[in-house]
Design an enzyme around this catalytic site. Sequence first.
Site, mmCIF file in Angstrom:
data_model
loop_
_atom_site.group_PDB
_atom_site.id
_atom_site.type_symbol
_atom_site.label_atom_id
_atom_site.label_comp_id
_atom_site.label_asym_id
_atom_site.label_seq_id
_atom_site.Cartn_x
_atom_site.Cartn_y
_atom_site.Cartn_z
ATOM 1 C CG HIS A 10 -0.421 0.402 2.607
ATOM 2 N ND1 HIS A 10 0.083 -0.375 3.539
ATOM 3 C CD2 HIS A 10 -0.236 1.701 2.797
ATOM 4 C CE1 HIS A 10 0.532 0.202 4.485
ATOM 5 N NE2 HIS A 10 0.437 1.382 4.393
ATOM 6 C CG ASP B 141 -0.065 -3.871 2.829
ATOM 7 O OD1 ASP B 141 0.380 -3.474 1.705
ATOM 8 O OD2 ASP B 141 -0.166 -3.049 3.810
ATOM 9 C CB SER C 63 2.929 2.266 6.054
ATOM 10 O OG SER C 63 1.734 2.483 6.742
#
Length: 583
Positions: free
Chosen positions: A380, A429, A525
């Site tokens: 992502h 992910d 992230s």
Amino acid sequence: MKLLHVFLLFLCFHLSFCKVTYTSQEDLVEKKCLAKKHTHLSCNKVFCQPWQICIEGTCICKLPYQCPKNGTTVCATNGRSFPTYCQQKSLECLRPGTKFLNNGTCTAEGKFSVSLKHGNTDSEGIVEVKLVDQDKTMFICKSSWSMREANVACLDLGFQQGADTQRRFKLSNLSINSTECLHVHCRGLETSLAECTFTKRRTMGYQDLADVVCYTQKADSPTNDFFQCVNGKYISQMKACDGINDCGDQSDELCCKACQGKSFHCKSGVCIPSQYRCNGEVDCITGEDEVGCEGFASVAQEETEILTADMDAERRRIKSLLPKLSCGVKNRRHIRRKRIVGGKRAQLGDLPWQVGIKDASGITCGGIYIGGCWILTAAHCLRASKTHHYQIWTTVVDWIHPDRKRIVIEYVDRIIFHENYNAGTYQNDIALMEMKKDGNKKDCELPRSIPACVPWSPYLFQPNDTCIVSGWGREKDNEKVFSLQWGEVKLISNCSKFYGNRFYEKEMECAGTYDGSIDACKGDSGGPLVCMDANNVTYVWGVVSWGENCGKPEFPGVYTKVANYFDWISYHVGRPFISQYNV
């Protein structure tokens, strides 16, 4: 008083001086694990033999040319010589039937045999063998006989489920004129007694001789007190998780919450024999059986006449010749400081696998260097259309005041997204970034970076293990952070209780603190959740993926579980780049 109880409970688990008491034998066994039918071929639980390789959680046969070239010549039962023991075992693995015969070259008269004498059926009796270079047959000594040797003998005789653990051969008064017997030692996973080590001993009579009953389907019908092995064999429930391979396929020792007697319990849920502790060979995939061995006394072997080569020593030697991967070990000792949100500033060298992924707006995500030219991150974080706009920044601890003399900036050649990535659910992910090579160089040069190891097994780390999350994310008041932060978090068993059906246990991992004081947050992230094994080797256990209300109690961070993607990663980057074991 309540606080005292809590304090004592903490000491109990932290110092490991309390023994867990189980109400029944069944409580030792982990039912969820049993359903996965692990055996000695399950490389998520055990190491493969050196003539095998781990693919998708299973040990499969290598091709002979994949074995190390160094070794001693061996002979097989078909009369063919092999340059090494590994090559012979590799071919036997591929084409069962032709077994090991002896160390050295083949001879016309060379023959090994095992038989059962004085039994009422062909599946029971006193064990007799003829060694390759011996003229006569000899019985096996009882003093050396255990389930390891019994299982190998029965397998050698064609009984695929090994020895019967319930039945005993009933000896009557026999007149055996033998003053000597053979002492035999096996590891328990050999396919022939010829691979075991034989020495000569004196005997006083038939009571000193080994006997066996091999397992057949004619055995008694199982009851609730029986444990069913993966190979279909039934053993007493009392024999599960005792460090002894009663099943023959090891399935009774691979799903254990604790171990009986003196057997050693690996963190991965495996029970191994006590003599494997501090024997110079790592048997637990997490390595703790060879930690703290200073001053550990080894058992001295009695001096006897050795009749056959020690093929177990040859197996260990072959393992030592397999390629070694250097990863997860820092050049400087990590200094633990008082206990990202709630984290502490990293110093140069603390996190040598951490990278920053930078676009036009700055460092937007983290990543993990895993070796070669490869960075692991979250899917992502990236856009395929921006591939050539991304930069990989290494050895950055402060990106407002970067140390230009130390920082290495690399450009991205391509991005590989997981083909089943779902942007709506954050399933799969995970993505790989391949950095561009400079000029005609064959590899990328990151002089101050050290790759984190990629875990191959989901059993390497367990709930409540302490791991480290790091990144340049925001504090819980949404304040931007410009220096690399790290914090300690604990793995949490199952986040379905926090996130319901949005949490996919196989693909995701949860970690945090119960008060929410340390957590990954926006901007972290793609960065690493790393855990260290018993030997302080660092593995990238998770990739920062998603979460809610960062820094709040009962909202732990959710990470992509990297062990679930070992084969996917190895397919793209090449197995030698990330395989520590089973290569």
